[in-house]
Motif scaffolding. Structure first.
Motif, PDB file in Angstrom:
ATOM      1  N   ARG A 117       6.796  -5.992  -0.237  1.00  0.00           N
ATOM      2  CA  ARG A 117       5.395  -5.580   1.134  1.00  0.00           C
ATOM      3  C   ARG A 117       4.930  -4.679  -0.492  1.00  0.00           C
ATOM      4  N   PRO A 118       2.892  -3.613   0.144  1.00  0.00           N
ATOM      5  CA  PRO A 118       3.128  -3.330  -1.069  1.00  0.00           C
ATOM      6  C   PRO A 118       3.584  -2.001  -0.632  1.00  0.00           C
ATOM      7  N   VAL A 119       4.604  -0.726  -1.248  1.00  0.00           N
ATOM      8  CA  VAL A 119       4.796  -0.016  -1.135  1.00  0.00           C
ATOM      9  C   VAL A 119       3.700   1.063  -1.847  1.00  0.00           C
ATOM     10  N   PRO A 120       4.058   2.607  -0.421  1.00  0.00           N
ATOM     11  CA  PRO A 120       3.756   3.884  -0.816  1.00  0.00           C
ATOM     12  C   PRO A 120       4.384   4.655  -2.256  1.00  0.00           C
ATOM     13  N   VAL A 121       3.754   5.046  -3.238  1.00  0.00           N
ATOM     14  CA  VAL A 121       4.705   5.737  -4.230  1.00  0.00           C
ATOM     15  C   VAL A 121       4.632   7.256  -3.805  1.00  0.00           C
ATOM     16  N   ILE A 122       5.168   7.537  -4.349  1.00  0.00           N
ATOM     17  CA  ILE A 122       5.824   9.121  -4.282  1.00  0.00           C
ATOM     18  C   ILE A 122       5.146  10.100  -5.380  1.00  0.00           C
ATOM     19  N   THR A 123       4.869  11.227  -4.336  1.00  0.00           N
ATOM     20  CA  THR A 123       3.844  12.171  -5.337  1.00  0.00           C
ATOM     21  C   THR A 123       4.713  12.615  -6.900  1.00  0.00           C
ATOM     22  N   SER A 124       4.163  12.637  -8.162  1.00  0.00           N
ATOM     23  CA  SER A 124       4.611  12.762  -8.831  1.00  0.00           C
ATOM     24  C   SER A 124       3.778  13.650  -9.965  1.00  0.00           C
ATOM     25  N   PRO A 125       4.156  14.483 -11.129  1.00  0.00           N
ATOM     26  CA  PRO A 125       4.009  15.036 -11.990  1.00  0.00           C
ATOM     27  C   PRO A 125       3.090  14.433 -12.601  1.00  0.00           C
ATOM     28  N   GLU A 126       3.536  12.535 -12.833  1.00  0.00           N
ATOM     29  CA  GLU A 126       2.952  11.959 -14.063  1.00  0.00           C
ATOM     30  C   GLU A 126       1.488  11.979 -13.754  1.00  0.00           C
ATOM     31  N   TRP A 127       1.248  12.504 -12.635  1.00  0.00           N
ATOM     32  CA  TRP A 127      -0.870  12.430 -11.858  1.00  0.00           C
ATOM     33  C   TRP A 127      -1.083  13.117 -11.287  1.00  0.00           C
ATOM     34  N   SER A 128      -2.192  13.563 -10.790  1.00  0.00           N
ATOM     35  CA  SER A 128      -2.958  14.870 -10.514  1.00  0.00           C
ATOM     36  C   SER A 128      -2.910  14.831  -9.158  1.00  0.00           C
ATOM     37  N   GLY A 129      -2.878  13.893  -8.489  1.00  0.00           N
ATOM     38  CA  GLY A 129      -2.910  13.291  -7.119  1.00  0.00           C
ATOM     39  C   GLY A 129      -1.909  13.290  -6.370  1.00  0.00           C
ATOM     40  N   SER A 130      -2.391  13.775  -4.481  1.00  0.00           N
ATOM     41  CA  SER A 130      -1.107  13.988  -3.801  1.00  0.00           C
ATOM     42  C   SER A 130      -0.843  13.201  -2.818  1.00  0.00           C
ATOM     43  N   GLU A 131       0.394  12.726  -2.663  1.00  0.00           N
ATOM     44  CA  GLU A 131       0.403  12.409  -1.495  1.00  0.00           C
ATOM     45  C   GLU A 131       1.654  12.619  -0.743  1.00  0.00           C
ATOM     46  N   HIS A 132       1.615  13.948  -0.442  1.00  0.00           N
ATOM     47  CA  HIS A 132       2.652  14.791   0.169  1.00  0.00           C
ATOM     48  C   HIS A 132       1.690  14.290   1.930  1.00  0.00           C
ATOM     49  N   GLY A 133       2.480  14.676   2.618  1.00  0.00           N
ATOM     50  CA  GLY A 133       1.782  14.092   4.109  1.00  0.00           C
ATOM     51  C   GLY A 133       1.558  13.132   4.480  1.00  0.00           C
TER      52      GLY A 133
END
Length: 293
Positions: A79-95
């Motif tokens: 299935r499509p899986v949401p990724v984890i917020t990481s310092p590799e990117w500038s965005g946030s999926e937190h919460g």
């Protein structure tokens, strides 16, 4: 490394004996997923903690609730899986929020990767000064047909257009283009958007198959004839999966290509600036692997 050894197994002998195996494509995928903070929560948290020491800002909490999570290759198959917020990117999926670029820079005051640590438009590098490009400057596009003068000649109804490849309207890159939802959102495969005037000039109707070609290659796609497109310009939104509903090209006899089949790299001197904050040039060379005699 211990985790990858458990998942992939280890090399039995030779100079890499005891190291995690990367002998198959699946092994390589598991390695990427294990080492990236976007798919391994422990790596994300460790990366943010290192970044906290450099910036003095609180960041690790963006990933701490996923510290024990790890996305495997089997997960991506299911299935499509949401990724984890990481310092590799500038965005946030937190919460559970959706990705927004530079959210960490704006909300957590992480400096931008520029000379000033802020967003800026002026670059005072000597080369930029010499070429008059210290500030964003419009430069008209090069007429590649006139420069090369050796492109393929039309062998039927054809129209010369400017070919652009903007960011995809329906996805990021080519993920899961072949499921029913994604296929229903578009034409079920690759498409090229063109103006009503250009389509009429070569007898093309909406949803007809067309071939776009130049000296670099050929791409086969369905025509999206739209009054929103200006005459003389076509769009092929990037990263449609070429494996979905692509016929053979009548011009080349091969499978009909992707959005980048018609493009080429054109370098400017300013692209070669290196070691100056955000302008960084890296030359990557590929060569065949030759076993020692």
């Amino acid at each position: 490394m211990e985790l990858l050894a458990q998942v992939n197994g280890v090399i039995a002998d030779g100079p890499m004996a005891g190291r995690p195996s990367l002998t198959t494509a699946r092994d390589a995928c598991e390695m990427i997923l294990a080492l990236s903070g976007t798919t391994n929560g422990r790596v994300a948290v460790e990366g943010f903690r290192a970044l906290e020491k450099r910036t003095g800002q609180r960041l690790a909490d963006l990933a701490e609730d996923h510290e024990g999570n790890r996305i495997t290759f089997a997960d991506t198959q299911a299935r499509p899986v949401p990724v984890i917020t990481s310092p590799e990117w500038s965005g946030s999926e937190h919460g559970g929020r959706r990705y927004t670029a530079f959210a960490i820079n704006v909300e957590r005051l992480k400096p931008w990767h520029t000379l000033t640590g802020r967003q800026h438009f002026f670059i005072d590098h000597d080369w930029m000064t010499e070429l008059g490009e210290q500030l964003p400057t419009f430069r008209p596009p090069l007429n590649m047909q006139r420069i090369s003068q050796d492109g393929p000649q039309p062998d039927g109804a054809a129209v010369e257009v400017r070919y652009l490849t903007p960011h995809s309207k329906w996805s990021i890159h080519s993920n899961y283009q072949d499921n029913q939802y994604m296929l229903s959102l578009s034409r079920g495969g690759p498409d090229v958007w063109m103006s009503v005037e250009d389509a009429e000039s070569i007898g093309v109707k909406d949803n007809d198959w067309i071939e776009a070609y130049n000296r670099n290659g050929v791409v086969v796609a369905r025509a999206v004839v739209s009054h929103r497109m200006p005459r003389g310009t076509v769009y092929m939104y990037h990263a449609k999966d070429r494996l979905v509903d692509v016929p053979l090209s009548e011009k080349s006899g091969r499978r009909g290509g992707i959005h980048n089949s018609l493009t080429r790299l054109v370098l400017k001197p300013t692209h070669l600036i290196g070691g100056y904050a955000q302008p960084v040039f890296r030359l990557q060379l590929l060569r065949p692997h030759r076993k020692p005699a």
